[in-house]
Design an enzyme around this catalytic site. Structure first.
Site, short mmCIF file in Angstrom:
data_model
loop_
_atom_site.label_atom_id
_atom_site.label_comp_id
_atom_site.label_asym_id
_atom_site.label_seq_id
_atom_site.Cartn_x
_atom_site.Cartn_y
_atom_site.Cartn_z
N GLY A 22 0.83 -1.19 0.00
CA GLY A 22 0.00 0.00 0.00
C GLY A 22 0.86 1.23 0.00
N GLY A 23 0.21 2.40 0.04
CA GLY A 23 0.94 3.65 -0.02
C GLY A 23 1.86 3.87 1.17
CG MET A 24 0.48 4.85 4.71
SD MET A 24 -0.64 4.93 6.11
CE MET A 24 -1.66 3.48 5.83
CB VAL A 27 1.78 -7.02 4.53
CG1 VAL A 27 1.68 -8.19 5.51
CG2 VAL A 27 0.97 -5.84 5.05
CE LYS A 42 -0.12 -2.51 7.78
NZ LYS A 42 -1.11 -2.66 6.73
CG ASP A 136 -8.57 -1.44 6.77
OD1 ASP A 136 -9.49 -0.99 6.08
OD2 ASP A 136 -7.48 -1.82 6.30
#
Length: 721
Positions: A22-24, A27, A42, A136
C-alpha cells in the site's frame, strides 16, 4: 524502500515474499530465524518522533491481546530513517475476499458464523482498557485458515482510545463501501465504526456486491439497496440484522459488537443455540491462491454510474449458464460478429473520406498536445530511428527502436562546464485571478517554454510573477523534476516541444539558480522522463538504451544504473512516478496496443495493474497524491475525435476503473501536486496556446499562470525547503 527477498530484518526476520502493498508500506511473509516459524511483518514508513512514540505504545498494547479469532502481535520495532514494523502470526489460507471471488455469494449460515467470530473479536478489542478500534474491517482482513478457523487480521491501522484522545498507528483509512460516514471525518469514530464495517462485509458476502458507500448515503446521494433485493433467498431476520449494523446514524446501529453477534446467531435456527467461541466454517478446497487472485472482479464498466465508491459492483462473474443458454448466446455472438464487421467496414470507409477532407484540422489538433509531430512547411531528412519514435506510441503502433539502438552496458559520467543562462527579459501578462481562495503552498513551479525559440526550463512564482530561465542549451531542455529538497532540477536535453520519445537525449542536473550544470547519463538510444526519488538518492527514468522503452534507476552516489522493467519488445514501459514513501513506482505500459497504469516496487518486483480502461481509452502520465492513497493520470481517447481527461483512482480500488475528476474545460494534462495536496499545476490550452494553469485537487477554481504566446508545458512544483 521495499525489502528484497532474502533480506534479514532486525537481525532476525528473513523476508520470503511480499503479501501486499500500500501507499504507507508493505506486508511481508518472513521466517523468524530464532524460532523457525513463519510470521507476517507489517511495515509503516512514517518515522517521525511523535509517531514512533505512539507506535511503540500501541504495539505493546496489541502484543498483549489474547483472543482465539485475533492474530497475535509478537514483536515491534522501529528502524531509524527506514520504518516501523509489527510482527504478527502468519495465517495460511484464503481471505474472505478471495472466497467471495471463488464462490460468488456465501450461504446464510456461513455468513452468520463469520459475523459471530468477528463480532466476538471486536467485542474483545472494544472491551480492552483502553479500548481498541480496528478501523479496517473488510473482506480482505478476514482470514480463513485451512482448518476453517476465522481470524481478524491486519492491525496496522488500529486506534487506541485513551480518554478523549485517539492515537493512531497508521493514517486514516477509508475503504469505499465498507467505511461509515464518520470515518471520512464527519464525526468522531468509536466502536460502532467497526460494527458498520463488519455489517458491510457481511452484506458483500451475502449479495456478492459492495454496498453503497456510507458517505454518499449520508449526503443522501444514494440509498442502501436492501439485502433481499439483491439476494432474495437470504433470510429476513439475517438481512434486518446486517442492515441495522449499517445504519448511517451510529445511534441507530447495534451499540456493541456483542449485540450484533447475538442478533446474527438468533437469525437462524441452526445457529441460535451456539454458545462456543470457535465458530469454524467449511475450509476452502485445495485451490492455489494465485489462481484465486486471477478471478476478475472488474464489473464497474458494465454499470451506468461511474461513482468513486464503486457502489453496486459485483464481486464475481455470474453463475454458470445452462447448455441451452450457452448455445443461444453463441449464436447471438456469431450474428453480432457479422454485424460488427459491417459496421467497422462502413466506419473505415466514412473515416477515410473524413480524413481526406479534414486531415489538416485533425493534424493540427493532435500536434497541439504533442501526440504527433507538428507539420512543417519544409520537409526535413530524419533517420529511421527518429521516424520510428517521433510520435507518441499511443497513436503510432510502430513506435519502437529495436534495430538501430545498440545496448550500453555501463554508464560514464561526463562532466560539463557550468553554464549560466543569459536571456533578455520576456514580458509576461498578469495571470487571471482566482475566483476562490485555493489555500495551497506558496512557492514556485518549474516549467518548459519555447517562448525564446528553443525549449528551456523556466521558474515562475505561484502568483504568476518572477518568470526567469534556468537553462540555456542550444539543443533545448525539457521534462524538469525537482530534488526532494528543492535545491536541484533534473531535466532532459536535447528535446523538442512536439517530440514525445526523446531519442539521443541525456539526463542533466542543475542547481535551482541555473548554476552547476552537469550531465548525468550518456547512453545510446536516449534517456528521458526523469523522476527524483523522495529520499533524493536515485532518479528513475525511461530509456531506449536496450532498444525499446524500459524503466531504469540511477544511483546518484555511484552512478550505477539498474533496469527495473523487463517487458517484451512490443510492450513499452515508461513515465515512472515515485510513491511518496519511495517504496513503489507507478508507470504506464503499452500492452496489447493499449496503455495502462501499473505499479511495481522500487526494485522492479511485484508488478500490479492499477487501471483497466480497455482499448479505446488509454491511461498515461501517472502521479501519486502526497499521502499515497490515490493516483491521478490522464486518460486519452483515440480516433478521429481525440480527447484527454484527468482521472483518479484510489489505491485501495486498484484493478478497477478510475473516476473522472471532472476538471473542465478539457484538456487537463501532465498534472503535478503541490506539497500539501491541495493544488494541481497542469498543462492546459486557451485556443491553440498551451500554458500552465493551477486548480484545486478537486478540479475547481482554475487560474492561468502563464500567458506567453509560446508553448508552456511540463509543470513541476518545487518542494518546500
Amino acid at each position: 524502500m521495499t525489502l528484497e527477498r532474502g533480506a534479514i530484518l532486525h537481525n532476525r526476520y528473513r523476508i520470503m515474499e511480499i503479501l501486499g502493498q500500500g501507499g504507507m508500506g508493505s506486508v511481508y511473509r518472513a521466517v523468524d530465524e530464532n524460532l523457525g516459524v513463519d510470521v507476517a511483518v507489517k511495515e509503516n514508513l512514517f518515522t517521525t518522533d511523535e509517531y514512533a512514540r505512539q507506535f511503540r505504545l500501541e504495539a505493546i498494547i496489541l502484543a498483549n491481546l489474547r483472543q482465539p479469532n485475533l492474530t497475535r502481535v509478537t514483536d515491534h520495532f522501529v528502524i531509524e530513517d527506514q520504518g516501523q514494523y509489527l510482527v504478527m502470526d502468519y495465517i495460511e489460507g484464503e481471505d474472505l475476499r478471495q472466497r467471495m471471488e471463488r464462490t460468488s455469494t456465501l450461504p446464510d449460515d456461513e455468513v452468520i458464523l463469520i459475523g459471530a467470530a468477528m463480532g466476538k473479536a471486536l467485542h474483545y478489542l472494544h472491551s480492552r482498557k483502553p479500548p481498541i478500534l480496528h478501523r479496517d474491517v473488510k473482506p480482505g482482513n478476514v482470514k480463513i485458515s485451512p482448518n476453517g478457523e476465522i481470524f481478524l487480521v491486519d492491525f496496522g491501522l488500529a486506534k487506541v482510545i485513551q480518554g478523549s484522545q485517539i492515537t493512531t498507528t497508521g493514517a486514516r483509512a477509508m475503504t469505499p463501501g465498507y467505511s461509515p460516514p464518520e470515518q471520512y471525518g464527519t464525526a468522531r469514530t468509536d466502536p460502532r465504526t467497526d460494527i458498520y464495517s463488519l455489517g458491510a462485509t457481511l452484506y458483500a458476502a451475502l449479495t456478492g456486491v459492495i454496498p453503497e458507500d456510507g458517505l454518499a448515503r449520508a449526503m443522501e446521494n444514494v440509498e442502501l439497496t436492501p439485502v433481499r433485493k439483491r439476494s432474495p433467498k437470504v433470510s429476513r431476520r439475517l438481512a434486518v440484522a446486517v442492515e441495522k449494523a449499517m445504519e448511517v446514524d451510529a445511534d441507530d446501529r447495534f451499540q456493541t459488537a456483542d449485540d450484533f453477534r447475538k442478533a446474527l446467531l438468533a437469525s437462524s435456527s441452526k445457529t441460535q443455540r451456539l454458545v462456543q467461541d470457535d465458530f469454524n466454517i467449511t475450509p476452502s478446497p485445495s485451490v492455489p491462491l494465485a489462481s484465486i487472485e486471477k478471478i476478475s472482479v472488474d464489473k464497474a464498466k458494465d454499470t451506468p454510474d461511474k461513482d468513486l465508491s464503486m457502489i453496486g459492483v459485483p464481486l464475481t462473474p455470474p453463475v454458470a449458464e445452462s447448455p441451452r443458454k450457452k448455445r443461444l448466446k453463441e449464436r447471438r455472438k456469431e450474428r453480432w460478429k457479422f454485424i460488427r464487421f459491417l459496421l467497422i467496414l462502413i466506419f473505415i470507409v466514412v473515416g477515410a473520406a473524413a480524413t481526406a477532407l479534414y486531415y489538416p484540422q485533425i493534424s493540427a489538433t493532435l500536434a497541439d498536445f504533442g501526440l504527433i509531430a507538428a507539420p512543417t512547411a519544409t520537409p526535413t531528412t530524419v533517420s529511421p530511428l527518429e521516424t520510428a519514435t517521433e510520435a507518441l506510441p499511443l497513436l503510432n503502433e510502430s513506435a519502437t527502436a529495436t534495430e538501430t539502438v545498440e545496448p550500453t552496458a555501463t554508464e560514464t559520467e561526463v562532466p560539463t562546464a557550468t553554464i549560466t543562462p543569459v536571456f533578455t527579459s520576456t514580458p509576461t501578462d498578469t495571470p487571471i485571478p482566482l475566483t476562490t481562495p485555493l489555500g495551497g503552498d506558496p512557492g514556485q513551479i518549474a516549467f518548459v517554454s519555447d517562448r525564446a525559440g528553443t525549449p528551456q526550463v523556466y521558474l515562475v512564482n505561484t502568483g504568476g510573477k518572477g518568470i526567469r530561465p534556468i537553462t540555456n542549451l542550444s539543443d533545448g531542455a525539457c521534462q524538469p523534476d525537482w530534488s526532494p529538497d528543492g535545491e536541484k532540477i533534473v531535466f532532459v536535453s536535447p528535446c523538442k516541444v512536439d517530440q514525445d520519445i526523446l531519442t539521443g537525449s541525456s539526463l542533466y542536473v542543475v542547481d535551482a539558480d541555473g548554476t552547476n550544470l552537469s550531465q548525468l547519463t550518456t547512453a545510446a538510444g536516449g534517456d528521458f522522463e526523469p523522476a527524483w526519488s523522495p529520499d533524493g538518492k536515485r532518479i528513475a527514468f525511461t530509456s531506449l538504451r536496450d532498444g525499446h522503452l524500459q524503466i531504469y534507476t540511477i544511483n546518484l552516489e555511484d552512478n550505477n544504473v539498474h533496469r527495473l522493467t523487463d517487458t517484451n519488445r512490443d510492450e513499452f514501459a515508461r513515465q515512472p512516478a515515485w510513491s511518496p514513501f519511495g517504496n513503489q513506482i507507478a508507470y504506464s505500459i503499452r500492452r496489447y496496443s493499449a496503455y495502462q497504469i501499473w505499479v511495481m516496487t522500487d526494485t522492479g518486483q511485484s508488478s500490479e495493474q492499477i487501471t483497466r480502461s480497455g482499448y479505446t481509452f488509454w491511461d498515461i502520465l501517472p502521479v501519486w497524491s502526497p499521502d499515497g492513497t490515490a493516483i491521478l493520470y490522464n486518460q486519452h481517447s483515440s480516433g478521429i475525435t481525440s480527447r484527454t481527461w484527468l482521472m483518479s483512482i484510489d489505491y485501495e480500488n486498484r484493478g478497477g476503473e478510475g473516476v473522472d475528476v471532472d476538471a473542465t474545460p478539457l484538456p487537463v494534462r501532465d498534472v503535478d501536486y503541490s506539497e500539501d495536496g491541495l493544488l494541481l499545476a497542469f498543462e492546459g490550452k486557451d485556443g491553440n496556446n498551451r500554458d500552465i494553469y493551477l486548480m484545486t485537487a478537486s478540479g475547481d477554481s482554475r487560474t492561468r499562470l502563464t500567458t506567453d504566446p509560446g508553448n508552456d508545458i511540463d509543470p513541476a512544483w518545487r518542494p518546500l525547503p
